[in-house]
Design a protein around this motif. Structure first.
Motif, PDB file in Angstrom:
ATOM      1  N   LYS A 187      -2.512   5.945  -0.452  1.00  0.00           N
ATOM      2  CA  LYS A 187      -3.851   5.927  -1.057  1.00  0.00           C
ATOM      3  C   LYS A 187      -4.032   7.054  -2.064  1.00  0.00           C
ATOM      4  N   SER A 188      -3.648   8.266  -1.680  1.00  0.00           N
ATOM      5  CA  SER A 188      -3.805   9.398  -2.594  1.00  0.00           C
ATOM      6  C   SER A 188      -2.919   9.229  -3.821  1.00  0.00           C
ATOM      7  N   PHE A 189      -1.722   8.676  -3.636  1.00  0.00           N
ATOM      8  CA  PHE A 189      -0.805   8.446  -4.763  1.00  0.00           C
ATOM      9  C   PHE A 189      -1.395   7.436  -5.737  1.00  0.00           C
ATOM     10  N   VAL A 190      -1.963   6.355  -5.212  1.00  0.00           N
ATOM     11  CA  VAL A 190      -2.558   5.313  -6.058  1.00  0.00           C
ATOM     12  C   VAL A 190      -3.697   5.861  -6.889  1.00  0.00           C
ATOM     13  N   VAL A 191      -4.562   6.671  -6.262  1.00  0.00           N
ATOM     14  CA  VAL A 191      -5.718   7.233  -6.970  1.00  0.00           C
ATOM     15  C   VAL A 191      -5.277   8.269  -8.000  1.00  0.00           C
ATOM     16  N   GLU A 192      -4.383   9.179  -7.605  1.00  0.00           N
ATOM     17  CA  GLU A 192      -3.961  10.264  -8.496  1.00  0.00           C
ATOM     18  C   GLU A 192      -3.177   9.760  -9.697  1.00  0.00           C
ATOM     19  N   ASN A 193      -2.391   8.677  -9.501  1.00  0.00           N
ATOM     20  CA  ASN A 193      -1.547   8.171 -10.583  1.00  0.00           C
ATOM     21  C   ASN A 193      -2.120   6.931 -11.256  1.00  0.00           C
ATOM     22  N   ASP A 194      -3.358   6.571 -10.882  1.00  0.00           N
ATOM     23  CA  ASP A 194      -4.049   5.430 -11.474  1.00  0.00           C
ATOM     24  C   ASP A 194      -3.165   4.178 -11.461  1.00  0.00           C
ATOM     25  N   VAL A 195      -2.618   3.883 -10.293  1.00  0.00           N
ATOM     26  CA  VAL A 195      -1.752   2.705 -10.120  1.00  0.00           C
ATOM     27  C   VAL A 195      -2.599   1.442 -10.241  1.00  0.00           C
ATOM     28  N   ASP A 196      -2.091   0.439 -10.971  1.00  0.00           N
ATOM     29  CA  ASP A 196      -2.845  -0.792 -11.200  1.00  0.00           C
ATOM     30  C   ASP A 196      -2.652  -1.820 -10.090  1.00  0.00           C
ATOM     31  N   GLU A 197      -1.402  -2.022  -9.670  1.00  0.00           N
ATOM     32  CA  GLU A 197      -1.098  -3.110  -8.737  1.00  0.00           C
ATOM     33  C   GLU A 197      -0.266  -2.609  -7.557  1.00  0.00           C
ATOM     34  N   ILE A 198      -0.626  -3.097  -6.370  1.00  0.00           N
ATOM     35  CA  ILE A 198       0.093  -2.761  -5.138  1.00  0.00           C
ATOM     36  C   ILE A 198       0.755  -4.033  -4.624  1.00  0.00           C
ATOM     37  N   TYR A 199       2.072  -4.006  -4.507  1.00  0.00           N
ATOM     38  CA  TYR A 199       2.822  -5.144  -3.967  1.00  0.00           C
ATOM     39  C   TYR A 199       3.225  -4.808  -2.543  1.00  0.00           C
ATOM     40  N   CYS A 200       2.907  -5.707  -1.632  1.00  0.00           N
ATOM     41  CA  CYS A 200       3.070  -5.419  -0.208  1.00  0.00           C
ATOM     42  C   CYS A 200       4.048  -6.384   0.442  1.00  0.00           C
ATOM     43  N   SER A 201       5.121  -5.838   1.032  1.00  0.00           N
ATOM     44  CA  SER A 201       6.042  -6.638   1.833  1.00  0.00           C
ATOM     45  C   SER A 201       5.474  -6.733   3.244  1.00  0.00           C
ATOM     46  N   LEU A 202       5.133  -7.912   3.660  1.00  0.00           N
ATOM     47  CA  LEU A 202       4.402  -8.090   4.919  1.00  0.00           C
ATOM     48  C   LEU A 202       5.236  -7.794   6.163  1.00  0.00           C
ATOM     49  N   LYS A 203       6.547  -7.651   5.989  1.00  0.00           N
ATOM     50  CA  LYS A 203       7.393  -7.296   7.130  1.00  0.00           C
ATOM     51  C   LYS A 203       7.166  -5.854   7.571  1.00  0.00           C
ATOM     52  N   GLU A 204       6.581  -5.063   6.696  1.00  0.00           N
ATOM     53  CA  GLU A 204       6.516  -3.625   6.945  1.00  0.00           C
ATOM     54  C   GLU A 204       5.164  -3.142   7.461  1.00  0.00           C
ATOM     55  N   VAL A 205       4.148  -4.008   7.462  1.00  0.00           N
ATOM     56  CA  VAL A 205       2.810  -3.516   7.788  1.00  0.00           C
ATOM     57  C   VAL A 205       2.191  -4.318   8.925  1.00  0.00           C
ATOM     58  N   SER A 206       1.303  -3.661   9.648  1.00  0.00           N
ATOM     59  CA  SER A 206       0.557  -4.326  10.717  1.00  0.00           C
ATOM     60  C   SER A 206      -0.666  -5.004  10.134  1.00  0.00           C
ATOM     61  N   ASN A 207      -1.286  -5.868  10.924  1.00  0.00           N
ATOM     62  CA  ASN A 207      -2.498  -6.554  10.468  1.00  0.00           C
ATOM     63  C   ASN A 207      -3.635  -5.568  10.195  1.00  0.00           C
ATOM     64  N   ASN A 208      -3.738  -4.536  11.054  1.00  0.00           N
ATOM     65  CA  ASN A 208      -4.803  -3.542  10.869  1.00  0.00           C
ATOM     66  C   ASN A 208      -4.605  -2.757   9.577  1.00  0.00           C
ATOM     67  N   TYR A 209      -3.346  -2.394   9.290  1.00  0.00           N
ATOM     68  CA  TYR A 209      -3.079  -1.658   8.047  1.00  0.00           C
ATOM     69  C   TYR A 209      -3.363  -2.540   6.839  1.00  0.00           C
ATOM     70  N   LEU A 210      -2.994  -3.811   6.960  1.00  0.00           N
ATOM     71  CA  LEU A 210      -3.209  -4.742   5.854  1.00  0.00           C
ATOM     72  C   LEU A 210      -4.703  -4.891   5.563  1.00  0.00           C
ATOM     73  N   LYS A 211      -5.510  -4.983   6.611  1.00  0.00           N
ATOM     74  CA  LYS A 211      -6.959  -5.094   6.440  1.00  0.00           C
ATOM     75  C   LYS A 211      -7.514  -3.842   5.770  1.00  0.00           C
ATOM     76  N   ASP A 212      -7.051  -2.666   6.217  1.00  0.00           N
ATOM     77  CA  ASP A 212      -7.497  -1.409   5.623  1.00  0.00           C
ATOM     78  C   ASP A 212      -7.055  -1.306   4.166  1.00  0.00           C
TER      79      ASP A 212
END
Length: 455
Positions: A187-212
């Motif tokens: 989150k801090s990296f995205v804000v500080e570097n003004d990242v436009d797009e986040i690509y998420c591999s669903l194998k790596e994250v839980s449902n709760n993290y995905l919702k957040d």
């Protein structure tokens, strides 16, 4: 308070493309049908409406940096065939028109050829422009360090014409020098570097993290896309795009993000604002100007910077309803001593808001949308209320769903703001012309009834 926002020129590509296409239709219609149709403007209007409806139906202008040329060609063929049939259908029903197979054939051929040339020229020019200059790019990060994620990263780096700059992988499950950080760092990296797009591999994250993560993307106006795997994640809220042969899932945007809908809403705003300015503001402004001057010292109009679409500041106009003071970033409260006697009446009937139709005409506001808050409210509630920042993805409105639903007036608690944002988000996610008309109608009723929270 002023927020500086740097945008890309991509947002102008669709309007320019639409304008070019309609200009081509206009030119060839006058050139080929002026002697066959008694009033060629009627034909042109019919063609404009037909072209727009067809384009909206087949997503003709949904061309992105990763769209394949074959898909663009397919859209042009569909658009051309349907437009030909609808153009032919005009002649039997318009009695003052002479049907000419030759002229119609020439019209369609020339129109589609020029539309094709312009469309592909723009498409390939932008690709070459990105490669040569490195401009108009999007920054991207990937959650996960899976084979699919690495393939996508390689695609970003080899297909420079797509216009992506890859900033790194984020993962808790892998330890590798290629990993930029852990999920907690994202989150801090995205804000500080003004990242436009986040690509998420669903194998790596839980449902709760995905919702957040999705809530974070909403609040910070970031695009989130998914790298599909074996999980059952397909739903009506997801659409699939292909970068070459690589599938990527995206959350569907709301209707208000569609260029055709934005164009229609803008046209409605212009026509509605012009009617109010001509038939109401033209005579009420000089009358109120005299009364405001007699009531208290100061200018007739009150001007204040407010956060608009994409949190860009615009100058919001109102009839002045308060005595001159230095606390303009403090909202009005009940029995506020700053409000003049005339101002109380204007606020009760919302007459003080009428100059905002000038804002609508200038393109800063819409007739219906989330009301523009004070900068102080943005600062206080932007990170406190979930989905607060979503309201900045559309133009602010003179009236809105929250205002007709009782959530207007002074904010005395967090609950007041939460309720207001709940209505604003519902409006954005469920927009329809019927909903806009309903809000306008109810607003007019409230003006005559008066609103106890309008002070």
């Amino acid at each position: 308070m002023t927020v500086v926002h740097t945008g890309r020129y991509s947002k102008f590509i669709r309007p320019i493309s639409i304008l070019i296409d309609l200009t081509v239709i206009l030119f060839f219609s006058f050139f080929l049908f002026k002697d066959l149709v008694s009033n060629v403007l009627i034909l042109v209007f019919y063609q404009f409406i037909s072209w727009g409806l067809i384009a909206y139906t087949i997503n003709f202008y949904d061309v992105y940096r990763f769209t394949a040329p074959l898909e663009i060609a397919s859209k042009i063929i569909k658009q051309g065939i349907l437009f030909l049939l609808i153009t032919i259908a005009f002649f039997p029903f318009y009695k003052d028109a002479v049907f000419s197979e030759k002229n119609i054939s020439i019209f369609i051929i020339l129109t589609i050829v020029l539309v094709t040339v312009f469309k592909f020229s723009l498409f390939f020019y932008l690709k070459e422009y990105r490669i040569i200059t490195g401009s108009n790019y999007r920054t991207a990060i990937i959650i996960g360090f899976t084979p699919e994620a690495i393939r996508l990263k390689n695609l970003f780096e080899t297909r420079k014409d797509y216009g992506y700059r890859f900033f790194g992988f984020f993962s808790d499950k892998k330890t590798n020098h290629d990993i930029t950080g852990k999920l907690t760092d994202l989150k801090s990296f995205v804000v500080e570097n003004d990242v436009d797009e986040i690509y998420c591999s669903l194998k790596e994250v839980s449902n709760n993290y995905l919702k957040d993560l999705m809530e974070f993307a909403d609040e910070n106006n970031k695009t989130i896309k998914f790298i599909p795997d074996t999980k059952e994640i397909f739903s009506k809220n997801l659409k699939i795009d292909y970068y070459d042969f690589f599938p990527v899932l995206s959350l569907k945007q709301t209707m208000l993000n569609e260029p055709e809908v934005k164009s229609f809403k803008r046209l409605f705003d212009i026509l509605f604002a012009l009617s109010i300015i001509v038939f109401v503001l033209s005579w009420i402004t000089p009358l109120l100007a005299i009364l405001i001057k007699l009531d208290s010292k100061g200018p007739v109009f009150f001007r204040q910077g407010r956060p608009g679409i994409d949190e860009n500041e615009f100058i919001c106009y109102k009839f002045r309803s308060m005595r001159m003071n230095k606390t303009t970033e403090k909202e009005a409260s009940k029995d506020d001593p700053r409000v003049t006697a005339l101002g109380r009446f204007m606020r009760k009937t919302s007459i003080d808001e009428l100059p905002q139709f000038i804002n609508v005409l200038l393109g800063d506001m819409s007739v219906v949308g989330p009301r523009p808050h004070l900068w102080s409210q943005n600062k206080e509630y932007g990170n406190k209320v979930k989905k607060y920042m979503i309201r900045h993805c559309v133009k602010p409105g003179i009236t809105g769903l929250a205002q007709i639903s009782g959530s207007r007036g002074e904010i005395t608690s967090d609950r007041d703001m939460i309720n207001r944002i709940r209505f604003d988000v519902f409006y954005i996610e469920n927009w329809s012309l019927f909903l806009d008309l309903k809000i306008i109608f109810q607003t007019i009723i409230n003006i005559f009834k008066g609103d106890k929270k309008a002070y």
